[in-house]
Design an enzyme around this catalytic site. Sequence first.
Site, PDB file in Angstrom:
ATOM      1  N   HIS A 386       0.831  -1.214   0.000  1.00  0.00           N
ATOM      2  CA  HIS A 386       0.000   0.000   0.000  1.00  0.00           C
ATOM      3  C   HIS A 386       0.852   1.245   0.000  1.00  0.00           C
ATOM      4  CE1 HIS A 386      -2.301  -3.276   1.656  1.00  0.00           C
ATOM      5  NE2 HIS A 386      -3.376  -2.677   1.186  1.00  0.00           N
ATOM      6  N   LYS A 413      -1.771  -7.972  -4.686  1.00  0.00           N
ATOM      7  CA  LYS A 413      -2.597  -6.758  -4.503  1.00  0.00           C
ATOM      8  C   LYS A 413      -1.726  -5.519  -4.331  1.00  0.00           C
ATOM      9  CE  LYS A 413      -4.854  -6.442  -0.650  1.00  0.00           C
ATOM     10  NZ  LYS A 413      -5.509  -5.927   0.538  1.00  0.00           N
TER      11      LYS A 413
HETATM   12  O1  LIG Z   1      -5.802  -3.664   0.962  1.00  0.00           O
HETATM   13  C1  LIG Z   1      -6.904  -3.240   1.107  1.00  0.00           C
HETATM   14  C2  LIG Z   1      -7.517  -2.367   0.129  1.00  0.00           C
HETATM   15  C3  LIG Z   1      -7.978  -1.094   0.766  1.00  0.00           C
HETATM   16  O2  LIG Z   1      -6.872  -0.357   1.160  1.00  0.00           O
HETATM   17  C4  LIG Z   1      -8.764  -0.266  -0.259  1.00  0.00           C
HETATM   18  O3  LIG Z   1      -8.212   0.706  -0.749  1.00  0.00           O
HETATM   19  O4  LIG Z   1      -9.908  -0.589  -0.543  1.00  0.00           O
HETATM   20  C5  LIG Z   1      -8.868  -1.419   1.963  1.00  0.00           C
HETATM   21  C6  LIG Z   1      -8.163  -2.281   2.972  1.00  0.00           C
HETATM   22  O5  LIG Z   1      -9.046  -2.590   4.025  1.00  0.00           O
HETATM   23  C7  LIG Z   1      -7.687  -3.535   2.336  1.00  0.00           C
HETATM   24  O6  LIG Z   1      -6.911  -4.263   3.242  1.00  0.00           O
END
Ligand SMILES: O=C1C[C@@](O)(C(=O)O)C[C@@H](O)[C@@H]1O
Length: 493
Positions: A386, A413
């Site tokens: 992220h 992801k």
């Molecule tokens: O990795 C993700 C995606 C996310 O960050 C989103 O942008 O929707 C939301 C998070 O809860 C999840 O773990």
Amino acid sequence: MWLFGRKRNKKAAVPAEEVSREGSDTEYTPETEKGTAGETAGTALEQASAEAVSSPAQDSGGKTESGAAESSEEQACPDVQKAADVPGEESPAEVSAGTAEKIWEEEKASQEESFSLQKTEREAPFPQAAETAHTEELPEENADEETVPHGKKEVPPEETVRKVIPEEQLPRKEEAAAAPETDGETLTETAAPKTKTVSLYEWGRKNKKGKKGKKKKKAVPKKTVRLGQGERSVVLGEGMPKICVPITGRTLEEIVDQAANVASVFPDFVEWRVDCFEEIHPLEACPESGELPVNTVSSVFPAVDRALKKMADVLDGLPILFTIRTATEGGRIALYPEDYIGLLLHAAERPEVSAIDVEELRTDSDMEILTREIQARQKPVIGSAHFFGRMPKKPEQMELMNRISRTGADVLKLAAMPSDSRDVLKMMEMAEEENRLTDKPVIAIAMGKIGMVSRVSGALTGSCVTFGTVDAESAPGQIPVSTLRTILEALQG
Ligand SMILES: O=C1C[C@@](O)(C(=O)O)C[C@@H](O)[C@@H]1O
């Protein structure tokens, strides 16, 4: 603001992840205080494995006096949107993003040579992961995209493109006549006595040795990943993008309430954001204090188990993805590596848990081993990364996905924050491209309002999961489930 709570031996206090991503902002360095990375990785995993299977010393949820005192106001799970939006206040994700940029600057130079988008085909370590496989021929148009040099678009329309084509390479007359025309562009032989006109389309297809004249590419055979069992199990990587709703309650009561609301809108699966659960906050890392820890990871297992059980009862068979989003990646808790690993391994043993999210780019321990350990417990791994403060460029995005894939994760992801529409398109383009290169299901998210389109475009890009909301959003830009479903269905056609 983000690092508070439990006191632990200074040597182990700073997750190396934070050190490496925050660089000089952080007081401690893993090299000077922890010995080699390898030693750290080994120790954290061994220690965590031992604790993950051990029974907890108490059934109190692990709260000691100090833990309880510190878990009140400060530990409340702050609203995600708020944290991301407060100007002048650096969220951990922003810190991480800034420093991740630095890391990438440095890494890029050394990666340049070895940089390759080629994926090594892996055996699916998780038995259910390789459930189905199919090979798809790329549609004809895609093959042509590869075939026709990009430069052709710059040719002025009225100017004839001339090229000498040896006779033997020219298509036979009848073939040329049958070949569909491209947008008016033709190749005409001029120097040779025989002047023939063939379509550029046909030239590309016939002249396989040409600069961009490539063989038709095959899409990589796809593996799909099943989450859960029985009727309500869900298969990632086939059919429509799947809808996942995060549960972000801070208390058991909130968790159960949210689970009931979520169940009523019938998502495909739920994500439990365990970092929001305040009963694990006595584990919060406190790099400043350097004091010995009071709690061990196993002391929070009973609270985690209670929540899982109650949630599962309410969700009635809906698969549960177990996620601890750490502060460095925009989550609610900073954890010592051994506690992060310990919690995930414990979750992998739980029957209520269907899959586990692993932050594969942590550098404080060996995520590859952790991934395998989880898979050995028959749980698929969603490998994630992220970036809340920036959007990596496309080659970097691809390399990030490649790195996640190399850890052995079953699903790849990437979520990042765009600053403009081009950033959103970059992420969507990466999903489409990555989806053709890898055999694993891919999830690509551009966060924030501007990125919302990336949450509904899975049918186009191949991004196989989208996170929607019922109560609170767990990341900016998430769309309410009912709207999400309507749009996904409309776009699926
Ligand atoms: O990795 C993700 C995606 C996310 O960050 C989103 O942008 O929707 C939301 C998070 O809860 C999840 O773990």
